[in-house]
Design a protein around this motif. Structure first.
Motif, mmCIF file in Angstrom:
data_model
loop_
_atom_site.group_PDB
_atom_site.id
_atom_site.type_symbol
_atom_site.label_atom_id
_atom_site.label_comp_id
_atom_site.label_asym_id
_atom_site.label_seq_id
_atom_site.Cartn_x
_atom_site.Cartn_y
_atom_site.Cartn_z
ATOM 1 N N ARG A 116 -38.854 -52.934 26.265
ATOM 2 C CA ARG A 116 -39.935 -51.763 26.069
ATOM 3 C C ARG A 116 -41.058 -53.146 25.564
ATOM 4 O O ARG A 116 -40.962 -53.879 25.268
ATOM 5 C CB ARG A 116 -39.496 -51.281 24.707
ATOM 6 C CG ARG A 116 -37.746 -50.290 24.410
ATOM 7 C CD ARG A 116 -37.661 -50.229 23.308
ATOM 8 N NE ARG A 116 -37.091 -49.022 23.917
ATOM 9 C CZ ARG A 116 -35.700 -49.414 24.016
ATOM 10 N NH1 ARG A 116 -34.875 -50.092 23.849
ATOM 11 N NH2 ARG A 116 -33.990 -48.951 24.443
ATOM 12 N N ILE A 117 -42.306 -52.138 25.702
ATOM 13 C CA ILE A 117 -43.336 -52.572 25.390
ATOM 14 C C ILE A 117 -44.048 -51.240 24.117
ATOM 15 O O ILE A 117 -43.312 -50.419 24.017
ATOM 16 C CB ILE A 117 -45.247 -52.341 26.399
ATOM 17 C CG1 ILE A 117 -44.635 -51.040 26.955
ATOM 18 C CG2 ILE A 117 -44.375 -52.869 27.541
ATOM 19 C CD1 ILE A 117 -44.757 -49.513 26.417
ATOM 20 N N GLN A 144 -41.407 -46.271 11.387
ATOM 21 C CA GLN A 144 -40.231 -46.866 12.978
ATOM 22 C C GLN A 144 -38.769 -45.930 11.815
ATOM 23 O O GLN A 144 -38.406 -45.585 12.690
ATOM 24 C CB GLN A 144 -40.116 -48.017 12.471
ATOM 25 C CG GLN A 144 -41.236 -48.837 12.959
ATOM 26 C CD GLN A 144 -41.288 -48.427 14.534
ATOM 27 O OE1 GLN A 144 -40.281 -49.352 15.797
ATOM 28 N NE2 GLN A 144 -42.729 -48.329 15.349
ATOM 29 N N GLU A 202 -42.750 -55.558 19.522
ATOM 30 C CA GLU A 202 -42.087 -54.183 17.943
ATOM 31 C C GLU A 202 -43.498 -53.817 17.165
ATOM 32 O O GLU A 202 -44.264 -55.429 17.094
ATOM 33 C CB GLU A 202 -41.348 -54.884 17.181
ATOM 34 C CG GLU A 202 -40.098 -55.219 17.472
ATOM 35 C CD GLU A 202 -39.070 -53.328 17.882
ATOM 36 O OE1 GLU A 202 -39.639 -52.208 16.604
ATOM 37 O OE2 GLU A 202 -38.274 -53.590 18.460
ATOM 38 N N SER A 203 -43.912 -53.066 17.488
ATOM 39 C CA SER A 203 -46.021 -52.653 17.944
ATOM 40 C C SER A 203 -46.129 -53.214 15.968
ATOM 41 O O SER A 203 -47.347 -53.724 15.963
ATOM 42 C CB SER A 203 -45.476 -51.676 17.354
ATOM 43 O OG SER A 203 -44.953 -50.283 16.303
ATOM 44 N N ARG A 212 -38.111 -52.638 33.036
ATOM 45 C CA ARG A 212 -36.374 -53.132 33.112
ATOM 46 C C ARG A 212 -36.301 -53.671 34.007
ATOM 47 O O ARG A 212 -35.082 -54.364 34.429
ATOM 48 C CB ARG A 212 -35.569 -51.435 33.649
ATOM 49 C CG ARG A 212 -36.237 -50.314 32.105
ATOM 50 C CD ARG A 212 -35.453 -51.183 30.977
ATOM 51 N NE ARG A 212 -35.666 -50.751 29.628
ATOM 52 C CZ ARG A 212 -34.817 -50.186 28.288
ATOM 53 N NH1 ARG A 212 -33.491 -50.606 28.306
ATOM 54 N NH2 ARG A 212 -34.946 -49.628 27.972
HETATM 55 N N1 LIG Z 1 -39.619 -49.857 18.138
HETATM 56 C C1 LIG Z 1 -40.326 -50.033 19.051
HETATM 57 C C2 LIG Z 1 -40.352 -49.093 19.997
HETATM 58 C C3 LIG Z 1 -41.132 -49.233 21.898
HETATM 59 C C4 LIG Z 1 -40.630 -48.302 22.349
HETATM 60 O O1 LIG Z 1 -40.040 -47.250 22.049
HETATM 61 N N2 LIG Z 1 -41.735 -47.808 23.176
HETATM 62 C C5 LIG Z 1 -41.098 -47.684 24.507
HETATM 63 C C6 LIG Z 1 -42.858 -46.918 24.539
HETATM 64 S S1 LIG Z 1 -43.158 -46.019 22.848
HETATM 65 C C7 LIG Z 1 -40.780 -47.789 26.490
HETATM 66 O O2 LIG Z 1 -41.223 -49.296 25.557
HETATM 67 N N3 LIG Z 1 -40.156 -46.936 26.514
HETATM 68 C C8 LIG Z 1 -39.845 -47.539 27.936
HETATM 69 C C9 LIG Z 1 -38.546 -47.904 28.333
HETATM 70 O O3 LIG Z 1 -37.698 -47.011 27.528
HETATM 71 O O4 LIG Z 1 -37.443 -48.247 29.389
HETATM 72 C C10 LIG Z 1 -42.368 -50.525 18.375
HETATM 73 O O5 LIG Z 1 -42.873 -50.052 17.726
HETATM 74 O O6 LIG Z 1 -42.809 -51.109 19.513
#
Ligand SMILES: N[C@@H](CCC(=O)N[C@@H](CS)C(=O)NCC(=O)O)C(=O)O
Length: 207
Positions: free
Chosen positions: A56-57, A102, A69-70, A43
């Motif tokens: 996000r990762i 998802q 996006e994974s 962030r």
């Molecule tokens: N739809 C996204 C979801 C990504 C996601 O939710 N990442 C989470 C970890 S699994 C994250 O980065 N959370 C940290 C935050 O939101 O600050 C994907 O599939 O990559």
């Protein structure tokens, strides 16, 4: 900078793991850059400006390009390989399961794992507390649907392992981490988990 794709990640995240598993099964080397999501490292102004404006990762970096996006990252690595069906309908059906992951699975099964194990019930907001049974019910429905489907076939789509299996395996095999799902209730899912874990090149998730 190496020529290999770089995975910006948090190791315990299933969304990040599914990309590592795809790369491992394909014997594709990737570099890894770790971020601590519990410390807000995804962030920061720098991360938002350069890696992912969505904060996000995972993000797969290919040269100067960043792919959040994974499931998109898995697809980037696997296109043209045996993990993506050649048949047009099966390819679309694989995407169907990845969208299902998802929309119906990850927001319930994965979110509850994160809330229960990382956030902790004592720290829940009122909204989180209210949403737990809702997400548990929806997660059970997603697992039951997979179980019914897998009772009659080895893989989610077609006759072989595909990205559909990898993307859904990531959070299914650790569904019990939340304490809110019991995999014994889904015997066909359990047999499918064993099949995936027996695949050559399989790597386990990291804590
Ligand atoms: N739809 C996204 C979801 C990504 C996601 O939710 N990442 C989470 C970890 S699994 C994250 O980065 N959370 C940290 C935050 O939101 O600050 C994907 O599939 O990559």
């Amino acid at each position: 900078m190496s020529d290999w794709p770089i995975l910006h990640e948090y190791a315990a995240s299933g969304n990040c793991y599914k990309i590592r598993l795809t790369a491992a099964l394909l014997e594709t080397p990737i570099e890894r850059r770790a971020y601590d999501i519990m410390k807000g490292e995804t962030r920061t102004p720098d991360f938002l400006a350069t890696v992912n404006a969505n904060g996000r990762i995972p993000v797969l970096q290919v040269g100067d390009h960043f792919l959040p996006e994974s499931n998109a990252a898995c697809f980037y690595l696997a296109e043209g390989t045996h993990l993506v069906p050649h048949d047009r309908f099966e390819r679309a059906d694989m995407l169907r399961w990845m969208f299902f992951e998802q929309y119906n699975h990850e927001p319930n099964v994965a979110t509850l794992r994160f809330w229960m194990r990382w956030v902790g019930e004592d720290n829940f907001s009122d909204l989180q507390r209210a949403l737990v049974p809702v997400k548990q019910e929806a997660g059970k429905a997603a697992l039951a649907l997979m179980d019914e489907h897998l009772a009659e076939r080895d893989w989610l789509t077609g006759h072989d392992l595909s990205l559909a299996d990898i993307c859904l395996y990531a959070y299914t095999h650790v569904a019990e981490d939340s304490g809110l799902f019991t995999l014994a209730d889904y015997p066909a899912v359990r047999r499918w988990i064993e099949r995936i874990e027996a695949e050559p090149g399989f790597v386990a998730m990291e804590e």
